[in-house]
Design a protein around this motif. Structure first.
Motif, mmCIF file in Angstrom:
data_model
loop_
_atom_site.group_PDB
_atom_site.id
_atom_site.type_symbol
_atom_site.label_atom_id
_atom_site.label_comp_id
_atom_site.label_asym_id
_atom_site.label_seq_id
_atom_site.Cartn_x
_atom_site.Cartn_y
_atom_site.Cartn_z
ATOM 1 N N TYR A 162 0.831 -1.203 0.000
ATOM 2 C CA TYR A 162 0.000 0.000 0.000
ATOM 3 C C TYR A 162 0.864 1.250 0.000
ATOM 4 C CZ TYR A 162 -3.685 -3.286 1.260
ATOM 5 O OH TYR A 162 -4.576 -4.323 1.269
ATOM 6 N N ARG A 163 0.520 2.174 -0.930
ATOM 7 C CA ARG A 163 1.183 3.496 -1.032
ATOM 8 C C ARG A 163 0.096 4.556 -1.215
ATOM 9 N NH1 ARG A 163 6.527 3.917 -2.942
ATOM 10 N NH2 ARG A 163 5.842 5.631 -4.282
ATOM 11 N N ASP A 164 0.421 5.759 -0.781
ATOM 12 C CA ASP A 164 -0.545 6.858 -0.901
ATOM 13 C C ASP A 164 -0.856 7.176 -2.356
ATOM 14 O OD1 ASP A 164 -0.595 7.013 1.839
ATOM 15 O OD2 ASP A 164 0.928 8.593 1.960
ATOM 16 N N ALA A 165 0.159 7.118 -3.192
ATOM 17 C CA ALA A 165 -0.053 7.465 -4.606
ATOM 18 C C ALA A 165 -0.765 6.336 -5.362
ATOM 19 C CB ALA A 165 1.293 7.767 -5.278
ATOM 20 N N ASP B 151 -1.344 1.620 -4.984
ATOM 21 C CA ASP B 151 -0.779 0.365 -4.489
ATOM 22 C C ASP B 151 0.108 -0.278 -5.548
ATOM 23 O OD1 ASP B 151 -2.279 0.789 -2.245
ATOM 24 O OD2 ASP B 151 -3.918 -0.560 -2.848
#
Length: 425
Positions: free
Chosen positions: A106-109, A111
């Motif tokens: 999971y990443r803010d920008a 997944d």
């Protein structure tokens, strides 16, 4: 059992292989978090790794996967962080089915997806394991077979002993018996039944031998007498009274015929032929027989009506005839015949007022060809089979014939199962 072991080990190896792929994916995820993910990943513990960004571009991979398309076309659902699958079309590993684990990072920008793959575990897991299990299975099977052979051999040893003993037992040595097992069980029961059968067989053979010996002796006597009479007449024909000689020969022939007739009756009884089930009124049977006899002695009747039994009318008539012949032969003046009920039994008594039978001889007189001294004196033409035939007929009808105490003379008592009279309707 070996199949179950293989299945268990295979499932365990597959689980461990997936766990290794997951650990590699977590390690790559840590590199992403630290910002140290290289474009070309160093060799990992699994065959192939690919990292895909949120746009679907491969941003990192192991050396053998560089420039190759995505190894699998599945991904975890949005709400799940991991997905598993098996594919046989991983680029660079065509023809080899691979176990693929996809981990969502999971990443803010957006997944990222980390793909890890390693060959699936073969069904045999490992050749060494196959060899060990194969050898172990063979040893277990061999040990089981040996143990079963020894156990069954010990269990059946008494049977072999019984069989060997039976093969050695012949008609010339029926006194031998099969050995009994020390332990109670089916084998011992079988041996006991075999021994009981041999006992009955020995008794039957001995009875047949005695019967043949006695029959031969009784048949030889009238034949010898006739031969002597005829030879004497032929040697001195001019001095022979041929009428008297013929009469003597006829007497011997009558005795011979009586013996043969009784022997045929005994043979039929010994053969165990089925007994007819006629409806026999015992009182009427006695009246019929007494009514047609020559009254040499006074006959007293005490007949209770309605005493009915089931049996062969001709055989029961033969039994009654033999008892009456014996009673008239030994009676001084009177023969008493009574018929009555006694509980569930029909009782027939034939009593004479003669000398009677001593208690120690009451069973002997029922033996075949047995003729006491008194009987020989009163009837020289007797066969010694009449009472034996009567007892055999009684036993074949489920009854018993005995001699019981009497104030005077002999008292023969026949007891048979009683039937209710037929309903006239």
């Amino acid at each position: 059992m070996s199949v179950l072991v293989f299945l268990g080990v295979h499932d365990l190896a597959m689980s461990e292989r997936q766990q290794e792929i997951v650990l590699v994916n977590l390690h790559v995820g840590r590199l992403i978090r630290l910002g140290t993910l290289p474009p070309v990943l160093p060799p990992q513990k699994v065959a192939a790794v690919q990292v895909v960004d949120e746009t679907g571009r491969i941003v990192s991979a192991t050396a053998q996967m560089m420039g190759k398309p995505l190894m699998a076309d599945f991904a975890p659902e949005d709400e799940f962080g991991e997905a598993h699958g098996v594919t046989c079309s991983v680029p660079g590993h065509e023809g080899t089915c691979m176990n693929v684990v996809v981990t969502r990072y999971y990443r803010d920008a957006g997944d990222w997806l980390i793909y890890g793959a390693d060959p699936v575990v073969p069904w045999y897991v490992n050749p060494v394991l196959v060899a060990i299990l194969g050898i172990g299975s063979l040893l277990v099977v061999a040990a089981t077979a040996l143990g079963t052979y020894r156990i069954v051999g010990r269990a059946l040893a008494p049977v072999d002993s019984v069989c060997r003993e039976l093969t050695e037992i012949t008609a010339s040595d029926l006194s031998r018996r099969v050995p009994l097992s020390a332990h109670r069980g089916e084998i011992r029961n079988l041996a006991e039944i075999v021994n009981e059968t041999l006992d009955r067989l020995q008794q039957a053979v001995e009875r047949q031998r005695r019967f043949a010996s006695d029959a031969g002796h009784d048949l030889r006597s009238p034949i010898t007498a006739m031969r002597a009479q005829v030879e004497d007449a032929l040697m001195h024909p001019e001095d022979t009274d041929w009428v008297k000689t013929s009469e003597s020969v006829l007497v011997s022939l009558d005795r011979l015929q009586a013996i043969v007739t009784d022997l045929l009756v005994m043979a039929r009884l010994d053969s165990g032929e089925k007994v007819a089930h006629d409806y026999v009124n015992v009182a009427e049977l006695v009246r019929t027989e007494v009514g047609r006899r020559f009254r040499g002695k006074r006959i007293v009747l005490d007949l209770q009506p309605g005493v009915v039994v089931s049996g062969d009318r001709l055989q029961l008539l033969r039994l009654l005839t033999n008892l009456l012949d014996n009673a008239e032969r030994h009676a001084t003046s009177t023969v008493t015949i009574s018929v009555r009920r006694d509980g569930h039994e029909a009782v027939l008594e034939v009593i004479d007022d003669g000398e009677g039978v001593k208690p120690e001889q009451r069973e002997i007189v029922f033996q075949r060809f047995t003729r006491l001294t008194a009987g020989r004196e009163k009837d020289k033409q007797g066969t010694g089979l009449g009472l034996a035939i009567a007892r055999d007929i009684a036993e074949q009808h489920g009854g018993r014939l005995t001699i019981e105490d009497s104030p005077k003379g002999a008292r023969f008592v026949l007891r048979m199962p009683l039937l209710a009279p037929r309903n006239p309707a």
